[in-house]
Design a protein around this motif. Structure first.
Motif, PDB file in Angstrom:
ATOM      1  N   UNK A  81      69.868 -20.770 -84.665  1.00 49.61           N
ATOM      2  CA  UNK A  81      69.526 -20.648 -86.004  1.00 49.61           C
ATOM      3  C   UNK A  81      68.645 -19.544 -86.168  1.00 49.61           C
ATOM      4  N   UNK A  82      68.542 -18.649 -87.441  1.00 50.38           N
ATOM      5  CA  UNK A  82      67.924 -17.513 -87.836  1.00 50.38           C
ATOM      6  C   UNK A  82      68.073 -16.770 -86.774  1.00 50.38           C
ATOM      7  N   UNK A  83      69.320 -16.549 -86.127  1.00 49.04           N
ATOM      8  CA  UNK A  83      69.629 -15.538 -85.006  1.00 49.04           C
ATOM      9  C   UNK A  83      69.399 -14.161 -85.283  1.00 49.04           C
ATOM     10  N   UNK A  84      69.201 -13.686 -86.444  1.00 48.36           N
ATOM     11  CA  UNK A  84      68.764 -12.538 -87.065  1.00 48.36           C
ATOM     12  C   UNK A  84      67.174 -11.781 -86.215  1.00 48.36           C
ATOM     13  N   UNK A  85      66.809 -12.999 -85.919  1.00 50.01           N
ATOM     14  CA  UNK A  85      65.216 -12.733 -85.133  1.00 50.01           C
ATOM     15  C   UNK A  85      65.400 -12.348 -83.835  1.00 50.01           C
ATOM     16  N   UNK A  86      66.407 -12.599 -83.046  1.00 46.74           N
ATOM     17  CA  UNK A  86      66.595 -12.069 -81.701  1.00 46.74           C
ATOM     18  C   UNK A  86      66.524 -10.557 -81.702  1.00 46.74           C
ATOM     19  N   UNK A  87      65.716 -10.148 -80.516  1.00 45.91           N
ATOM     20  CA  UNK A  87      65.405  -8.700 -80.090  1.00 45.91           C
ATOM     21  C   UNK A  87      66.648  -8.219 -79.553  1.00 45.91           C
ATOM     22  N   UNK A  88      66.749  -6.947 -79.579  1.00 44.01           N
ATOM     23  CA  UNK A  88      67.802  -6.383 -79.072  1.00 44.01           C
ATOM     24  C   UNK A  88      68.253  -6.584 -77.799  1.00 44.01           C
ATOM     25  N   UNK A  89      67.169  -6.625 -76.886  1.00 41.74           N
ATOM     26  CA  UNK A  89      67.229  -7.017 -75.551  1.00 41.74           C
ATOM     27  C   UNK A  89      68.070  -8.539 -75.193  1.00 41.74           C
ATOM     28  N   UNK A  90      67.675  -9.319 -76.228  1.00 40.50           N
ATOM     29  CA  UNK A  90      68.071 -10.757 -76.094  1.00 40.50           C
ATOM     30  C   UNK A  90      69.645 -10.451 -76.378  1.00 40.50           C
ATOM     31  N   UNK A  91      69.963  -9.829 -77.449  1.00 41.96           N
ATOM     32  CA  UNK A  91      71.316  -9.741 -77.832  1.00 41.96           C
ATOM     33  C   UNK A  91      72.286  -9.089 -76.571  1.00 41.96           C
ATOM     34  N   UNK A  92      71.662  -8.046 -76.141  1.00 38.12           N
ATOM     35  CA  UNK A  92      72.100  -7.419 -74.774  1.00 38.12           C
ATOM     36  C   UNK A  92      72.428  -8.502 -73.713  1.00 38.12           C
ATOM     37  N   UNK A  93      71.356  -9.280 -73.392  1.00 38.04           N
ATOM     38  CA  UNK A  93      71.560 -10.195 -72.567  1.00 38.04           C
ATOM     39  C   UNK A  93      72.717 -11.329 -72.663  1.00 38.04           C
ATOM     40  N   UNK A  94      72.861 -11.699 -74.144  1.00 36.11           N
ATOM     41  CA  UNK A  94      74.029 -12.504 -74.375  1.00 36.11           C
ATOM     42  C   UNK A  94      75.415 -11.907 -74.446  1.00 36.11           C
TER      43      UNK A  94
END
Length: 233
Positions: free
Chosen positions: A105-118
């Motif tokens: 939830x509220x996934x727009x709060x993830x950092x760029x690093x977190x998205x890259x890890x995913x």
């Protein structure tokens, strides 16, 4: 004991109970019937339109009601380390259901690093893992992620849809209440208008008004929310 909030008490547990969003419901239900559901989803839209609720319903349908989805609040778990822990967990087969489902939830709060890890996990997900991302702010999500998930846009709920839902809740609450509940059409319609297409906001606001009086008239609604009447507008 604190009273259970109406928004929680009347949270839909099936798509049949969910107000509107028919296009989204039809596609997801058909994916369940044909077993063509995906490993990655993005549910976007204004607050209170059923994104997280739909994610829970869909997760339950995927697993035939077994087990529970793993819910992650990205607003408080936005870092790379948080996501790496989720990725490691995603590699382990679930014990109580066929699929391990993560609702972020509220996934727009993830950092760029977190998205890259995913990214790698979304490209080559374990066959028993499903990710459902929910957000009110999709423009903050990297394009590399958007291209790897199925996106579903939830629309604001119509005033008519909100009014119908509020009336149904009032009828049920009136039967259960020791003190009779009465309400007027203009009061319910006013709550629907000021909720701006958000069902959760509408139910929460009505709950607040009922705390002031079991006579849900326009006068008491205006008093409870500190607003002006139609003539003043």
């Amino acid at each position: 004991m604190a009273k259970e909030a109406l928004a929680v008490k009347y949270r839909p547990h099936s798509f049949e109970d969910l107000t509107e969003q028919s296009a989204v419901k039809d596609i997801l239900e058909n994916q369940i019937k044909t077993k063509t559901f995906q490993h990655g989803y993005l549910f976007t839209g204004p607050a209170g339109t059923g994104k997280t609720t739909s994610a829970r319903i869909f997760a339950s349908m995927i697993n035939d009601g077994k087990g529970n989805p793993i819910e992650v609040d990205a607003a408080s778990n936005s870092g790379v380390d948080n996501i790496r822990q989720i990725i490691e967990d995603a590699k382990r087969k679930p014990l109580d259901a066929e699929y391990k489902i993560f609702i972020v939830d509220e996934c727009h709060s993830l950092s760029n690093g977190a998205w890259q890890a995913l990214l790698k996990t979304l490209e080559e997900p374990p066959k028993f893992t499903v990710f459902i991302f929910c957000t009110t702010d999709p423009q903050k999500i990297p394009n590399t992620i958007l291209s790897r998930v199925q996106r579903y846009n939830f629309q604001k709920i119509s005033n008519e849809g909100i009014v119908e839902r509020l009336n149904n809740i009032l009828k049920k609450e009136s039967k259960e209440s020791e003190i009779p509940i009465s309400w007027s059409t203009d009061a319910v319609e006013y709550i629907a208008k000021v909720s701006n297409g958000g069902m959760r906001d509408a139910i929460t606001l009505m709950d607040k008004c009922l705390s002031l009086s079991n006579n849900l008239s326009l006068k008491f609604v205006l008093q409870a929310i500190g607003a002006e009447d139609y003539s003043t507008f």
